[in-house]
Design a protein around this motif. Sequence first.
Motif, mmCIF file in Angstrom:
data_model
loop_
_atom_site.group_PDB
_atom_site.id
_atom_site.type_symbol
_atom_site.label_atom_id
_atom_site.label_comp_id
_atom_site.label_asym_id
_atom_site.label_seq_id
_atom_site.Cartn_x
_atom_site.Cartn_y
_atom_site.Cartn_z
ATOM 1 N N ALA A 33 0.838 -1.212 0.000
ATOM 2 C CA ALA A 33 0.000 0.000 0.000
ATOM 3 C C ALA A 33 0.868 1.256 0.000
ATOM 4 N N ALA A 34 2.046 1.184 0.599
ATOM 5 C CA ALA A 34 2.969 2.322 0.611
ATOM 6 C C ALA A 34 3.869 2.344 -0.628
ATOM 7 N N LEU A 35 4.310 1.182 -1.076
ATOM 8 C CA LEU A 35 5.293 1.123 -2.165
ATOM 9 C C LEU A 35 4.712 1.454 -3.536
ATOM 10 N N ALA A 59 4.352 -3.070 -11.991
ATOM 11 C CA ALA A 59 4.829 -4.390 -11.554
ATOM 12 C C ALA A 59 4.500 -4.619 -10.077
ATOM 13 N N LEU A 60 4.647 -3.586 -9.259
ATOM 14 C CA LEU A 60 4.304 -3.710 -7.840
ATOM 15 C C LEU A 60 2.796 -3.878 -7.661
ATOM 16 N N ALA A 61 2.004 -3.156 -8.464
ATOM 17 C CA ALA A 61 0.544 -3.293 -8.388
ATOM 18 C C ALA A 61 0.128 -4.712 -8.778
ATOM 19 N N THR A 62 0.782 -5.272 -9.782
ATOM 20 C CA THR A 62 0.495 -6.653 -10.182
ATOM 21 C C THR A 62 0.853 -7.611 -9.057
ATOM 22 N N LEU A 63 2.017 -7.404 -8.439
ATOM 23 C CA LEU A 63 2.410 -8.248 -7.311
ATOM 24 C C LEU A 63 1.398 -8.114 -6.177
ATOM 25 N N ALA A 64 0.940 -6.895 -5.920
ATOM 26 C CA ALA A 64 -0.047 -6.669 -4.859
ATOM 27 C C ALA A 64 -1.334 -7.444 -5.159
ATOM 28 N N GLN A 65 -1.778 -7.413 -6.407
ATOM 29 C CA GLN A 65 -2.989 -8.154 -6.778
ATOM 30 C C GLN A 65 -2.777 -9.657 -6.646
ATOM 31 N N GLU A 66 -1.634 -10.144 -7.113
ATOM 32 C CA GLU A 66 -1.329 -11.574 -7.001
ATOM 33 C C GLU A 66 -1.281 -12.006 -5.534
ATOM 34 N N SER A 69 -4.813 -11.975 -3.880
ATOM 35 C CA SER A 69 -5.577 -13.157 -4.290
ATOM 36 C C SER A 69 -5.069 -14.404 -3.559
ATOM 37 N N HIS A 70 -3.761 -14.561 -3.521
ATOM 38 C CA HIS A 70 -3.137 -15.708 -2.860
ATOM 39 C C HIS A 70 -3.472 -15.719 -1.360
ATOM 40 N N MET A 71 -3.280 -14.595 -0.704
ATOM 41 C CA MET A 71 -3.509 -14.535 0.737
ATOM 42 C C MET A 71 -4.990 -14.742 1.056
ATOM 43 N N ALA A 72 -5.883 -14.221 0.221
ATOM 44 C CA ALA A 72 -7.324 -14.419 0.440
ATOM 45 C C ALA A 72 -7.679 -15.904 0.345
ATOM 46 N N LYS A 73 -7.088 -16.617 -0.621
ATOM 47 C CA LYS A 73 -7.340 -18.060 -0.738
ATOM 48 C C LYS A 73 -6.854 -18.785 0.512
ATOM 49 N N GLU A 74 -5.702 -18.389 1.009
ATOM 50 C CA GLU A 74 -5.211 -19.017 2.239
ATOM 51 C C GLU A 74 -6.148 -18.709 3.405
ATOM 52 N N GLU A 75 -6.536 -17.448 3.519
ATOM 53 C CA GLU A 75 -7.343 -17.016 4.659
ATOM 54 C C GLU A 75 -8.754 -17.610 4.641
ATOM 55 N N MET A 76 -9.335 -17.769 3.446
ATOM 56 C CA MET A 76 -10.717 -18.232 3.360
ATOM 57 C C MET A 76 -10.854 -19.742 3.166
ATOM 58 N N ALA A 99 1.906 -23.514 -6.388
ATOM 59 C CA ALA A 99 1.988 -22.982 -7.754
ATOM 60 C C ALA A 99 1.977 -21.450 -7.740
ATOM 61 N N ASP A 100 1.148 -20.864 -6.874
ATOM 62 C CA ASP A 100 1.129 -19.399 -6.739
ATOM 63 C C ASP A 100 2.506 -18.893 -6.325
ATOM 64 N N HIS A 101 3.120 -19.567 -5.362
ATOM 65 C CA HIS A 101 4.459 -19.157 -4.911
ATOM 66 C C HIS A 101 5.421 -19.147 -6.094
ATOM 67 N N ASP A 102 5.374 -20.179 -6.901
ATOM 68 C CA ASP A 102 6.254 -20.259 -8.069
ATOM 69 C C ASP A 102 5.938 -19.142 -9.070
#
Length: 160
Positions: A33-35, A59-66, A69-76, A99-102
């Motif tokens: 959110a800061a970067l 590129a940072l915005a794309t990483l933030a979206q990825e 999405s990844h963290m939401a899947k883990e959390e939910m 696979a997301d990590h990769d």
Amino acid sequence: MKDHSEAQAPKETGALIDHILTRYHDTHRGQLAALVPLADRVERVHADDPDAPVGLAGALATLAQELESHMAKEEMILFPAMRAGGGPGIAHPIAVMRADHDDHAGNIALIRSLTNDLTAPDHACGSWRSLCQGIAQLLDDLATHIALEKDELFPRFEPV
């Protein structure tokens, strides 16, 4: 500086998940959110500089979206299943998380490339230097986060 949270991570699964949520998920959200706006500002202010990290904010915005999405899947999905003890169906969500990590590797490589491997040029302003330092901390935290899940948490629920 390397974070040693992995070595200090709780051994009990529920506590380990809580640690991942507070130390990494919450931290990554705040970092990005800061970067992202800082990268956008550096790109705009230094648009005429051939060393400017053009495309970094995207590129940072794309990483933030990825990551979101990844963290939401883990959390939910994944973490609640793990808290419930796992079971035969847990292998698929773990495989998706691996696979997301990769998949993050390509965008991280792009970010490193755009920032001259996280090194601001000698003539860079304080914001540019701060941006590189912040991204370095984010990527270090992310590497530790991924290793903690990959090496400590996920194997608890995978067949040997």
